[in-house]
Each structure stands twice: as structure tokens, then as C-alpha cells.
Motif scaffolding. Structure first.
Motif, PDB file in Angstrom:
ATOM      1  N   ARG A  64     -11.261  50.604 -20.938  1.00 29.18           N
ATOM      2  CA  ARG A  64     -12.699  50.426 -20.711  1.00 29.18           C
ATOM      3  C   ARG A  64     -13.159  48.981 -20.918  1.00 29.18           C
ATOM      4  NH1 ARG A  64     -16.383  55.310 -21.450  1.00 29.18           N
ATOM      5  NH2 ARG A  64     -15.018  57.029 -20.873  1.00 29.18           N
ATOM      6  N   THR A  65     -12.571  48.307 -21.887  1.00 25.99           N
ATOM      7  CA  THR A  65     -12.987  46.925 -22.159  1.00 25.99           C
ATOM      8  C   THR A  65     -12.625  46.019 -20.984  1.00 25.99           C
ATOM      9  OG1 THR A  65     -12.744  47.286 -24.532  1.00 25.99           O
ATOM     10  CG2 THR A  65     -12.782  45.003 -23.781  1.00 25.99           C
ATOM     11  N   LEU A  66     -11.417  46.152 -20.482  1.00 27.47           N
ATOM     12  CA  LEU A  66     -10.998  45.347 -19.330  1.00 27.47           C
ATOM     13  C   LEU A  66     -11.822  45.725 -18.096  1.00 27.47           C
ATOM     14  CD1 LEU A  66      -9.167  43.187 -18.177  1.00 27.47           C
ATOM     15  CD2 LEU A  66      -7.385  44.939 -17.874  1.00 27.47           C
ATOM     16  N   PHE A  67     -12.083  47.009 -17.915  1.00 31.21           N
ATOM     17  CA  PHE A  67     -12.933  47.471 -16.813  1.00 31.21           C
ATOM     18  C   PHE A  67     -14.303  46.799 -16.898  1.00 31.21           C
ATOM     19  CE2 PHE A  67     -15.955  50.755 -15.159  1.00 31.21           C
ATOM     20  CZ  PHE A  67     -15.553  50.751 -13.831  1.00 31.21           C
ATOM     21  N   THR A  69     -23.405  46.269 -17.117  1.00 33.31           N
ATOM     22  CA  THR A  69     -22.190  46.097 -17.912  1.00 33.31           C
ATOM     23  C   THR A  69     -22.507  46.250 -19.392  1.00 33.31           C
ATOM     24  OG1 THR A  69     -21.278  44.601 -16.241  1.00 33.31           O
ATOM     25  CG2 THR A  69     -20.247  44.565 -18.421  1.00 33.31           C
ATOM     26  N   LEU A  70     -23.582  45.667 -19.816  1.00 34.05           N
ATOM     27  CA  LEU A  70     -24.028  45.798 -21.205  1.00 34.05           C
ATOM     28  C   LEU A  70     -24.294  47.265 -21.539  1.00 34.05           C
ATOM     29  CD1 LEU A  70     -24.931  44.373 -23.826  1.00 34.05           C
ATOM     30  CD2 LEU A  70     -27.119  43.940 -22.727  1.00 34.05           C
ATOM     31  N   GLY A  71     -24.964  47.966 -20.640  1.00 34.56           N
ATOM     32  CA  GLY A  71     -25.228  49.382 -20.836  1.00 34.56           C
ATOM     33  C   GLY A  71     -23.948  50.199 -20.898  1.00 34.56           C
ATOM     34  N   TYR A  72     -22.982  49.866 -20.040  1.00 34.60           N
ATOM     35  CA  TYR A  72     -21.699  50.569 -20.039  1.00 34.60           C
ATOM     36  C   TYR A  72     -20.977  50.399 -21.374  1.00 34.60           C
ATOM     37  CZ  TYR A  72     -16.877  51.727 -18.953  1.00 34.60           C
ATOM     38  OH  TYR A  72     -15.611  52.262 -18.997  1.00 34.60           O
ATOM     39  N   SER A 121     -20.209  53.380 -24.015  1.00 38.02           N
ATOM     40  CA  SER A 121     -18.812  53.671 -24.346  1.00 38.02           C
ATOM     41  C   SER A 121     -18.502  53.467 -25.821  1.00 38.02           C
ATOM     42  CB  SER A 121     -17.885  52.788 -23.500  1.00 38.02           C
ATOM     43  OG  SER A 121     -18.077  53.043 -22.127  1.00 38.02           O
ATOM     44  N   GLY A 122     -19.478  52.973 -26.577  1.00 36.30           N
ATOM     45  CA  GLY A 122     -19.249  52.718 -27.996  1.00 36.30           C
ATOM     46  C   GLY A 122     -18.355  51.520 -28.245  1.00 36.30           C
ATOM     47  N   LEU A 123     -18.310  50.609 -27.276  1.00 35.39           N
ATOM     48  CA  LEU A 123     -17.481  49.412 -27.390  1.00 35.39           C
ATOM     49  C   LEU A 123     -18.324  48.235 -27.859  1.00 35.39           C
ATOM     50  CD1 LEU A 123     -15.497  49.832 -24.059  1.00 35.39           C
ATOM     51  CD2 LEU A 123     -14.621  50.173 -26.379  1.00 35.39           C
ATOM     52  N   PRO A 124     -17.704  47.279 -28.547  1.00 29.47           N
ATOM     53  CA  PRO A 124     -18.471  46.102 -28.970  1.00 29.47           C
ATOM     54  C   PRO A 124     -18.946  45.297 -27.760  1.00 29.47           C
ATOM     55  CG  PRO A 124     -16.130  45.859 -29.525  1.00 29.47           C
ATOM     56  CD  PRO A 124     -16.308  47.223 -28.954  1.00 29.47           C
ATOM     57  N   VAL A 125     -20.118  44.729 -27.909  1.00 26.74           N
ATOM     58  CA  VAL A 125     -20.686  43.886 -26.864  1.00 26.74           C
ATOM     59  C   VAL A 125     -20.460  42.440 -27.263  1.00 26.74           C
ATOM     60  CG1 VAL A 125     -22.784  43.230 -25.628  1.00 26.74           C
ATOM     61  CG2 VAL A 125     -22.398  45.633 -26.259  1.00 26.74           C
ATOM     62  N   ALA A 126     -19.584  41.774 -26.537  1.00 28.39           N
ATOM     63  CA  ALA A 126     -19.292  40.369 -26.807  1.00 28.39           C
ATOM     64  C   ALA A 126     -20.515  39.508 -26.479  1.00 28.39           C
ATOM     65  CB  ALA A 126     -18.085  39.921 -25.993  1.00 28.39           C
ATOM     66  N   ASP A 127     -20.623  38.384 -27.168  1.00 27.47           N
ATOM     67  CA  ASP A 127     -21.758  37.485 -26.968  1.00 27.47           C
ATOM     68  C   ASP A 127     -21.907  37.062 -25.511  1.00 27.47           C
ATOM     69  OD1 ASP A 127     -22.440  37.623 -29.629  1.00 27.47           O
ATOM     70  OD2 ASP A 127     -21.476  35.718 -30.166  1.00 27.47           O
ATOM     71  N   HIS A 128     -20.783  36.824 -24.829  1.00 26.30           N
ATOM     72  CA  HIS A 128     -20.879  36.352 -23.442  1.00 26.30           C
ATOM     73  C   HIS A 128     -21.488  37.412 -22.517  1.00 26.30           C
ATOM     74  CE1 HIS A 128     -16.943  38.377 -23.213  1.00 26.30           C
ATOM     75  NE2 HIS A 128     -17.156  38.473 -21.917  1.00 26.30           N
ATOM     76  N   VAL A 129     -21.320  38.686 -22.843  1.00 22.11           N
ATOM     77  CA  VAL A 129     -21.919  39.748 -22.028  1.00 22.11           C
ATOM     78  C   VAL A 129     -23.436  39.748 -22.228  1.00 22.11           C
ATOM     79  CG1 VAL A 129     -21.976  42.227 -21.554  1.00 22.11           C
ATOM     80  CG2 VAL A 129     -19.799  41.123 -22.134  1.00 22.11           C
ATOM     81  N   SER A 130     -23.873  39.639 -23.464  1.00 21.27           N
ATOM     82  CA  SER A 130     -25.309  39.563 -23.748  1.00 21.27           C
ATOM     83  C   SER A 130     -25.929  38.328 -23.112  1.00 21.27           C
ATOM     84  CB  SER A 130     -25.559  39.551 -25.255  1.00 21.27           C
ATOM     85  OG  SER A 130     -25.154  40.760 -25.833  1.00 21.27           O
ATOM     86  N   THR A 131     -25.236  37.211 -23.204  1.00 25.01           N
ATOM     87  CA  THR A 131     -25.723  35.968 -22.596  1.00 25.01           C
ATOM     88  C   THR A 131     -25.868  36.128 -21.094  1.00 25.01           C
ATOM     89  OG1 THR A 131     -24.764  34.625 -24.351  1.00 25.01           O
ATOM     90  CG2 THR A 131     -25.225  33.512 -22.253  1.00 25.01           C
ATOM     91  N   ALA A 132     -24.879  36.723 -20.446  1.00 21.88           N
ATOM     92  CA  ALA A 132     -24.936  36.922 -18.994  1.00 21.88           C
ATOM     93  C   ALA A 132     -26.114  37.813 -18.613  1.00 21.88           C
ATOM     94  CB  ALA A 132     -23.627  37.526 -18.494  1.00 21.88           C
ATOM     95  N   ALA A 133     -26.344  38.877 -19.375  1.00 17.11           N
ATOM     96  CA  ALA A 133     -27.450  39.788 -19.067  1.00 17.11           C
ATOM     97  C   ALA A 133     -28.795  39.094 -19.202  1.00 17.11           C
ATOM     98  CB  ALA A 133     -27.385  41.016 -19.968  1.00 17.11           C
TER      99      ALA A 133
END
Length: 183
Positions: A58-61, A92-95, A99-111
Motif C-alpha cells: 500500500r505504501t508503494l502504491f 493520496t493523503l486520504g488513501y 489505510s492506517g499508514l503514516p503520512v510522510a511530510d512530502h505527501v502533506s506538502t504536495a496536497a
């Protein structure tokens, strides 16, 4: 429309709620559109025996989804006129959250950085049209949870949600074009 993001319209929501059918109708009506990242990645990864799949890694997805959505955004900048996105970077952030996965800073920044029109069209769960297939393995309950997770993310990011009517695609098409001021 003064900024690129003003002309970038997102259609989001849970799986099996008619988003992609509406995107296809918008494309047939002559509007620029994007391709949904999730389905594209699943097709590509399945064809090469890759593991970036929601049932494998899921993380790679999610990383591939983020990359795909950012590339779709950059492609849209090159287009003239309105562009309709079958999901956006915030999905992606919602996914990840769903999924209960950590949200990396770069994902939040992109959103936060890749912005769209302030009004986001959201397709509510629609059990009458929901169907599973080779790429959509979620249950109706998972689709409903996805809808709520995405509604929460887009709201947190300051977007106004515009629920799509549970209606035939032609009605939805007229609704979106009218709401977007393109009719």
C-alpha cells in the motif's frame, strides 16, 4: 479563471460511485480530463508483475499515486481551458489515512501545494451502481469509508465539497458544467 487552479476541477469520492463514467462524459463533451491514478497503476503493475498494488504494498502504491497525480497536474498546466481530474493529489493523503499508514511530510506538502478549484465535486456512495471488478476489490462498506475519508481531507485542506446528484450521467454532466460556470 485567473489561476491555473481555478480551472482545475476535481471529481473525487469512493470507488464505484460513477466518477470515471462522468469523466468520460466530460471528455466526450470536449473537455480535457485526467486518468484515474489507482486504476492505471493497478493495470501497469499487474501487467509487469509489480508489487505496488493496494493488496501487496500500500505504501508503494500510494507513492506511485502521488507521482501520477502530480504528473497529471503538470500536464494540465500545459492545457488550455478547464481540466477535470479523476481524483487529485489530496486523494493520496486520504488513501494513506484510510489505510492506517503514516503520512510522510512530502505527501502533506504536495496536497497543500498542488491546488485545484476551491469547489470539489464529490460522488457520494451509490450502492445501485457499485460493482467490483479486477481492479476494484473494495466492498461497498470500504467505498463508503473512502468517501468519508476523502470528504474529511478535502475539507481540512479548505475545499468546499459539492456533492454530485445520484442521477444518470447526463444529469450529472449538466450539474457539473452548470456549477463550474461552463454551461
Amino acid at each position: 479563471m485567473q489561476n491555473d487552479f481555478d480551472r482545475f476541477f476535481v471529481l473525487t469520492g469512493g470507488p464505484g460511485s460513477g466518477k470515471t463514467t462522468l469523466i468520460a462524459a466530460l471528455r466526450r463533451a470536449g473537455f480535457a480530463t485526467s486518468v484515474e491514478a489507482g486504476r492505471g497503476i493497478i493495470r501497469d503493475q499487474s501487467s509487469i508483475g509489480g508489487t505496488a498494488l493496494p493488496w501487496s504494498d500500500r505504501t508503494l502504491f500510494a507513492e506511485l499515486m502521488l507521482s501520477w497525480e502530480m504528473r497529471s497536474y503538470q500536464n494540465a498546466v500545459e492545457q488550455k481551458g478547464p481540466v477535470f481530474f479523476d481524483r487529485g493529489v489530496p486523494d493520496t493523503l486520504g488513501y494513506l489515512r484510510l489505510s492506517g499508514l503514516p503520512v510522510a511530510d512530502h505527501v502533506s506538502t504536495a496536497a497543500k501545494r498542488f491546488r485545484y478549484n476551491p469547489r470539489v465535486f464529490i460522488a457520494p456512495p451509490w450502492p445501485d451502481i457499485f460493482a467490483q471488478d479486477e481492479e476494484r476489490k473494495q466492498t461497498p462498506d470500504e467505498a463508503k469509508c473512502t468517501y468519508h475519508a476523502l470528504a474529511e481531507i478535502y475539507t481540512e485542506l479548505g475545499y468546499e465539497l459539492v456533492p454530485l446528484p445520484l442521477a444518470p450521467v447526463e444529469t450529472r454532466l449538466r450539474f457539473v458544467l452548470t456549477d463550474a460556470g461552463l454551461n
